[in-house]
Design a protein around this motif. Sequence first.
Motif, mmCIF file in Angstrom:
data_model
loop_
_atom_site.group_PDB
_atom_site.id
_atom_site.type_symbol
_atom_site.label_atom_id
_atom_site.label_comp_id
_atom_site.label_asym_id
_atom_site.label_seq_id
_atom_site.Cartn_x
_atom_site.Cartn_y
_atom_site.Cartn_z
ATOM 1 N N PRO A 188 9.052 -2.343 -7.659
ATOM 2 C CA PRO A 188 8.933 -3.810 -7.962
ATOM 3 C C PRO A 188 7.769 -4.372 -8.240
ATOM 4 C CG PRO A 188 10.390 -3.279 -5.918
ATOM 5 C CD PRO A 188 9.652 -2.167 -6.243
ATOM 6 N N GLU A 189 7.697 -5.137 -9.429
ATOM 7 C CA GLU A 189 6.433 -5.771 -9.650
ATOM 8 C C GLU A 189 5.274 -5.955 -8.665
ATOM 9 O OE1 GLU A 189 5.654 -8.400 -13.126
ATOM 10 O OE2 GLU A 189 7.887 -7.644 -13.872
ATOM 11 N N VAL A 190 5.927 -6.606 -7.494
ATOM 12 C CA VAL A 190 5.055 -7.227 -6.510
ATOM 13 C C VAL A 190 4.223 -5.888 -5.593
ATOM 14 C CG1 VAL A 190 6.788 -6.892 -4.706
ATOM 15 C CG2 VAL A 190 4.997 -8.794 -4.500
ATOM 16 N N LEU A 191 4.769 -4.483 -6.035
ATOM 17 C CA LEU A 191 4.026 -3.652 -5.450
ATOM 18 C C LEU A 191 3.162 -2.736 -6.132
ATOM 19 C CD1 LEU A 191 6.904 -2.508 -2.733
ATOM 20 C CD2 LEU A 191 4.523 -3.539 -2.494
ATOM 21 N N ILE A 192 3.344 -3.124 -7.525
ATOM 22 C CA ILE A 192 2.530 -2.508 -8.754
ATOM 23 C C ILE A 192 0.961 -2.539 -8.300
ATOM 24 C CG2 ILE A 192 1.941 -2.254 -11.251
ATOM 25 C CD1 ILE A 192 4.667 -1.197 -10.637
ATOM 26 N N ASN A 193 0.208 -1.501 -8.498
ATOM 27 C CA ASN A 193 -1.236 -1.631 -8.325
ATOM 28 C C ASN A 193 -1.690 -1.557 -6.854
ATOM 29 O OD1 ASN A 193 -1.803 -1.681 -11.245
ATOM 30 N ND2 ASN A 193 -1.664 -3.967 -11.465
ATOM 31 N N HIS A 194 -0.689 -1.307 -6.179
ATOM 32 C CA HIS A 194 -1.130 -1.134 -4.558
ATOM 33 C C HIS A 194 -0.852 0.386 -4.480
ATOM 34 C CE1 HIS A 194 -1.229 -5.337 -3.256
ATOM 35 N NE2 HIS A 194 -0.065 -5.517 -4.276
ATOM 36 N N THR A 195 -1.540 0.735 -3.225
ATOM 37 C CA THR A 195 -1.414 2.069 -2.765
ATOM 38 C C THR A 195 -0.171 2.409 -2.010
ATOM 39 O OG1 THR A 195 -3.914 2.297 -2.997
ATOM 40 C CG2 THR A 195 -2.821 4.107 -1.417
ATOM 41 N N LEU A 196 0.657 3.193 -2.469
ATOM 42 C CA LEU A 196 1.802 3.273 -2.027
ATOM 43 C C LEU A 196 1.938 4.835 -1.503
ATOM 44 C CD1 LEU A 196 4.307 1.932 -4.529
ATOM 45 C CD2 LEU A 196 3.019 0.810 -2.741
ATOM 46 N N VAL A 197 2.592 4.855 -0.169
ATOM 47 C CA VAL A 197 2.882 6.445 0.622
ATOM 48 C C VAL A 197 4.307 6.621 1.093
ATOM 49 C CG1 VAL A 197 2.171 7.624 2.644
ATOM 50 C CG2 VAL A 197 0.518 6.141 1.407
ATOM 51 N N ASP A 198 4.640 7.616 0.682
ATOM 52 C CA ASP A 198 6.132 7.956 1.036
ATOM 53 C C ASP A 198 5.882 8.191 2.648
ATOM 54 O OD1 ASP A 198 8.320 9.354 2.149
ATOM 55 O OD2 ASP A 198 8.697 9.871 -0.261
ATOM 56 N N HIS A 199 6.393 7.594 3.586
ATOM 57 C CA HIS A 199 6.277 7.404 4.869
ATOM 58 C C HIS A 199 7.060 8.722 5.581
ATOM 59 C CE1 HIS A 199 5.685 6.156 8.781
ATOM 60 N NE2 HIS A 199 6.526 6.491 9.289
ATOM 61 N N THR A 200 8.050 9.357 4.850
ATOM 62 C CA THR A 200 8.514 10.470 5.482
ATOM 63 C C THR A 200 7.661 11.981 5.059
ATOM 64 O OG1 THR A 200 10.001 10.980 3.646
ATOM 65 C CG2 THR A 200 11.018 9.673 5.657
ATOM 66 N N SER A 201 7.101 11.943 3.966
ATOM 67 C CA SER A 201 6.367 12.987 3.411
ATOM 68 C C SER A 201 4.826 12.799 3.664
ATOM 69 C CB SER A 201 6.675 13.601 2.151
ATOM 70 O OG SER A 201 6.212 12.378 1.240
ATOM 71 N N GLY A 202 4.150 11.589 3.724
ATOM 72 C CA GLY A 202 2.808 11.373 3.714
ATOM 73 C C GLY A 202 2.223 11.322 2.342
ATOM 74 N N ALA A 203 2.739 11.626 1.373
ATOM 75 C CA ALA A 203 2.348 11.965 -0.149
ATOM 76 C C ALA A 203 2.239 10.503 -0.760
ATOM 77 C CB ALA A 203 3.479 12.477 -0.798
ATOM 78 N N SER A 204 1.003 10.275 -1.403
ATOM 79 C CA SER A 204 0.747 9.122 -2.087
ATOM 80 C C SER A 204 1.562 9.379 -3.461
ATOM 81 C CB SER A 204 -0.844 9.139 -2.471
ATOM 82 O OG SER A 204 -1.494 9.098 -1.331
ATOM 83 N N LEU A 205 1.915 7.852 -3.704
ATOM 84 C CA LEU A 205 2.823 7.645 -4.996
ATOM 85 C C LEU A 205 1.884 6.823 -6.025
ATOM 86 C CD1 LEU A 205 6.018 6.725 -2.985
ATOM 87 C CD2 LEU A 205 5.373 8.893 -3.939
ATOM 88 N N ASP A 206 2.408 6.955 -7.087
ATOM 89 C CA ASP A 206 1.933 6.182 -8.244
ATOM 90 C C ASP A 206 2.699 4.945 -8.458
ATOM 91 O OD1 ASP A 206 0.816 4.939 -10.591
ATOM 92 O OD2 ASP A 206 1.326 6.794 -11.782
ATOM 93 N N SER A 207 2.225 3.731 -8.345
ATOM 94 C CA SER A 207 3.017 2.581 -8.266
ATOM 95 C C SER A 207 3.878 2.178 -9.650
ATOM 96 C CB SER A 207 2.318 1.266 -7.768
ATOM 97 O OG SER A 207 1.331 1.000 -8.496
#
Length: 125
Positions: free
Chosen positions: A87-106
């Motif tokens: 969703p646009e509201v989360l673009i340009n924020h640092t996102l993390v997959d909570h189950t794996s701990g992997a960083s995601l590209d928003s």
Amino acid sequence: MVWLGDNDPGCRACMIWDENKQDTVLFNFVKDLIQWRKELSAMGTYETIQFYDSGINDVLLYSTHTKEETLLFAINRSQTEQSILIPEVLINHTLVDHTSGASLDSHSPLIVDKESYRLIKKRSH
């Protein structure tokens, strides 16, 4: 344990007592949910729930947030892997997959396996 005597009416027949026959995947998932609810403040809040149009009938996409954190839930009930836009509201924020701990590209689509889910946390700055 409650003793019903020798005339057990079968009310416990639905319980699978043999641990080798129990659904351990479901059991472990419920244990994870309980743990996440304890550690993630936004997990159980319904005051700030926002639903998003995933563009796919079989995908539920929503977020919850508190002052401390934002969580994005992507639930895919379809029989095929799905690619979902963040969703646009989360673009340009640092996102993390909570189950794996992997960083995601928003800016990249979120891949959700068939009959699965993703729990994404917006990292605080």
